[in-house]
Design a protein around this motif. Structure first.
Motif, PDB file in Angstrom:
ATOM      1  N   ASP A  43       0.797  -1.246  -0.018  1.00  0.00           N
ATOM      2  CA  ASP A  43       0.009   0.086   0.120  1.00  0.00           C
ATOM      3  C   ASP A  43       0.855   1.238  -0.063  1.00  0.00           C
ATOM      4  OD1 ASP A  43      -2.588  -1.456  -0.115  1.00  0.00           O
ATOM      5  OD2 ASP A  43      -2.400  -1.667   2.024  1.00  0.00           O
ATOM      6  N   SER A  45       2.224   5.111  -0.546  1.00  0.00           N
ATOM      7  CA  SER A  45       1.331   6.456  -0.749  1.00  0.00           C
ATOM      8  C   SER A  45       1.729   7.028  -1.982  1.00  0.00           C
ATOM      9  CB  SER A  45       1.992   7.348   0.487  1.00  0.00           C
ATOM     10  OG  SER A  45       1.802   6.763   1.597  1.00  0.00           O
ATOM     11  N   ARG A  48       4.981   9.741  -3.101  1.00  0.00           N
ATOM     12  CA  ARG A  48       6.195   9.560  -2.207  1.00  0.00           C
ATOM     13  C   ARG A  48       7.397   8.825  -2.927  1.00  0.00           C
ATOM     14  NH1 ARG A  48       6.446   5.821   3.194  1.00  0.00           N
ATOM     15  NH2 ARG A  48       8.543   6.088   3.254  1.00  0.00           N
ATOM     16  N   TYR A  65      -1.416   2.886  -8.796  1.00  0.00           N
ATOM     17  CA  TYR A  65      -0.384   4.195  -9.231  1.00  0.00           C
ATOM     18  C   TYR A  65       0.380   3.744 -10.282  1.00  0.00           C
ATOM     19  CZ  TYR A  65      -1.733   5.774  -4.422  1.00  0.00           C
ATOM     20  OH  TYR A  65      -1.952   6.600  -3.488  1.00  0.00           O
TER      21      TYR A  65
END
Length: 104
Positions: A43, A45, A48, A65
């Motif tokens: 998971d 971020s 980042r 992402y």
């Protein structure tokens, strides 16, 4: 239908619960050419930068992402490639030292 049949039907329908595919954990897997196992970022971020352990030469992006792959640590040294969600990368002549996750 008698009461016993109704209870049996209720048990059967409540026992087999199907979980949706989107309930899976979002993971980014990578591996150094000399390593024998995969390293996982769970998971991550968005936006980042993550420094990788070793020099990644095999990567699987199972996140939501885009994964921007960098030649240097701290997302420096120029971007090498971008992986869309679900894509894999094999670095035959180039390794990756860091990754930044960006919303698709």
């Amino acid at each position: 239908m008698n009461a016993l049949s109704a209870v049996g039907a209720l048990i059967l329908t409540s026992t087999f619960v199907v979980t949706p595919a989107h309930a899976e954990s979002k993971t980014f897997h990578y591996r150094d050419a000399s390593a024998s196992s995969w390293i996982t970022i769970n998971d991550p971020s968005g936006r980042r930068c993550y420094d990788l352990q070793g020099d990644a030469s095999l990567i699987r992006n199972k996140t939501d992402y885009k994964a921007m792959l960098y030649r240097g640590s701290s997302c420096s040294g120029g971007m090498h490639a971008t992986l869309i969600p679900g894509e894999r990368w094999v670095g035959r002549q180039m390794t990756v030292k860091s990754v930044r996750f960006m919303p698709s």
